[in-house]
Enzyme design. Sequence first.
Site, PDB file in Angstrom:
ATOM      1  N   ASN A   1      -1.899 -40.535 -21.906  1.00  0.00           N
ATOM      2  CA  ASN A   1      -0.881 -41.562 -22.149  1.00  0.00           C
ATOM      3  C   ASN A   1       0.045 -41.613 -20.938  1.00  0.00           C
ATOM      4  OD1 ASN A   1       0.737 -43.450 -23.624  1.00  0.00           O
ATOM      5  ND2 ASN A   1       2.175 -41.806 -24.096  1.00  0.00           N
TER       6      ASN A   1
ATOM      7  N   HIS B   1       4.047 -42.557 -20.151  1.00  0.00           N
ATOM      8  CA  HIS B   1       5.323 -42.783 -20.847  1.00  0.00           C
ATOM      9  C   HIS B   1       6.423 -42.975 -19.804  1.00  0.00           C
ATOM     10  CE1 HIS B   1       8.224 -42.621 -24.068  1.00  0.00           C
ATOM     11  NE2 HIS B   1       8.938 -41.779 -23.343  1.00  0.00           N
TER      12      HIS B   1
ATOM     13  N   SER C   1       5.793 -40.379 -16.781  1.00  0.00           N
ATOM     14  CA  SER C   1       4.946 -39.190 -16.913  1.00  0.00           C
ATOM     15  C   SER C   1       3.583 -39.585 -17.458  1.00  0.00           C
ATOM     16  CB  SER C   1       5.560 -38.197 -17.923  1.00  0.00           C
ATOM     17  OG  SER C   1       6.908 -37.915 -17.638  1.00  0.00           O
TER      18      SER C   1
ATOM     19  N   ASP D   1       4.627 -38.221 -27.664  1.00  0.00           N
ATOM     20  CA  ASP D   1       5.054 -38.047 -26.270  1.00  0.00           C
ATOM     21  C   ASP D   1       5.282 -36.561 -25.931  1.00  0.00           C
ATOM     22  OD1 ASP D   1       5.020 -40.825 -26.028  1.00  0.00           O
ATOM     23  OD2 ASP D   1       7.122 -41.000 -26.609  1.00  0.00           O
TER      24      ASP D   1
HETATM   25  C1  GAR Z   1       4.623 -49.076 -19.382  1.00  0.00           C
HETATM   26  O1  GAR Z   1       5.890 -48.980 -18.802  1.00  0.00           O
HETATM   27  C2  GAR Z   1       4.309 -47.806 -20.152  1.00  0.00           C
HETATM   28  O2  GAR Z   1       4.837 -46.652 -19.547  1.00  0.00           O
HETATM   29  C3  GAR Z   1       4.987 -48.072 -21.461  1.00  0.00           C
HETATM   30  O3  GAR Z   1       4.723 -49.421 -21.732  1.00  0.00           O
HETATM   31  C4  GAR Z   1       4.602 -50.126 -20.497  1.00  0.00           C
HETATM   32  C5  GAR Z   1       3.307 -50.908 -20.524  1.00  0.00           C
HETATM   33  O4  GAR Z   1       3.212 -51.770 -19.416  1.00  0.00           O
HETATM   34  N1  GAR Z   1       4.491 -47.213 -22.508  1.00  0.00           N
HETATM   35  C6  GAR Z   1       5.252 -46.719 -23.461  1.00  0.00           C
HETATM   36  O5  GAR Z   1       6.427 -46.973 -23.593  1.00  0.00           O
HETATM   37  C7  GAR Z   1       4.519 -45.805 -24.421  1.00  0.00           C
HETATM   38  N2  GAR Z   1       5.429 -44.974 -25.142  1.00  0.00           N
HETATM   39  P1  GAR Z   1       1.823 -52.469 -19.090  1.00  0.00           P
HETATM   40  O6  GAR Z   1       1.336 -53.098 -20.404  1.00  0.00           O
HETATM   41  O7  GAR Z   1       2.173 -53.516 -18.067  1.00  0.00           O
HETATM   42  O8  GAR Z   1       0.869 -51.426 -18.583  1.00  0.00           O
END
Ligand code: GAR
Length: 218
Positions: free
Chosen positions: A113, A115, A142, A151
Amino acid sequence: MSDAAKLKSIVVLVSGNGSNLQAIIDACEQGKIPAKITAVISNKAQAYGLQRAKTAGIPAVVVDHTAYLTREAYDQQLLAQISKFAPDLIVLAGFMRILSHEFVENFQGQMLNIHPSLLPKYKGLHTHQRAIDAGDQEHGASVHFVTADLDDGPVVLQSKVPIFENQDAEELAERVIVQERQMYPLVVKWFCQDRLIMLNNKAFLDGIELEEQGYAAN
Ligand code: GAR
C-alpha cells in the site's frame, strides 16, 4: 526460460484518479518492472483509474461496495475476483477501503500500500491537513506491506517533502504525490525482482531487515 515467463503478475486496486497506477503501468511497459498488470479492480465505477487500465489494454473490473450489505460480503467478492488472476502481488494504489482481517490474511506478504504520511504518523484520512495543523516541518508518503491493522504494516520506503509556511493541504498533497509516483514503482520493482519480502511482520530487502521507517531511513 523466456523473459515473459519470468514476469510477475500484479493486480492493482484503485478508488480514484490512479496516477500511482499510471506510474506502475508505465514502468511495466518500459520494462523497468519485471511484471505484467493482469487486472485493475475498483470499488467505484467512476474511478478514472479504470479508464487508465482500459487505455493500457488491462482488464478493468468493478466490485461496487454499495452492492454489499457487510464488509465481509464485499471482501469475499473482492477476494473471488482477485483470485481469478492468481496474482503474485496486490498493489493498493489509492484504494480507499478498510480491508477485513480475513481478507488481508489471504495475502500476507503479497500486498503493498502507499499512504500519504510518514508512518507511523497520521494513519487514516486527511493526512496533509493533519501534518500542517500539527506544525510539522516535513511530510511525505510511505510504501508498506499490508497487515491486518490499518496503515500499520512494515514500511519499505518513505519519501519526505518540506512543509513551507502558508502552504495549504492541496498544495502539499500535490508535492507529496509527485514523490509517490517515483517511489511506488521502485518498491514494486524490488518485490518483482524477489529482493523484497515480508517475514514475521518485518520487511527485508536483499536479506537485510529494514528499519522502522524503511530503506535509507537516515
Ligand atoms: C495517493 O496520494 C495515495 O497515497 C492515497 O490516495 C492517493 C491516490 O492517488 N492513498 C491513501 O490515502 C490510502 N490510505 P492516485 O489515485 O492518483 O494514485
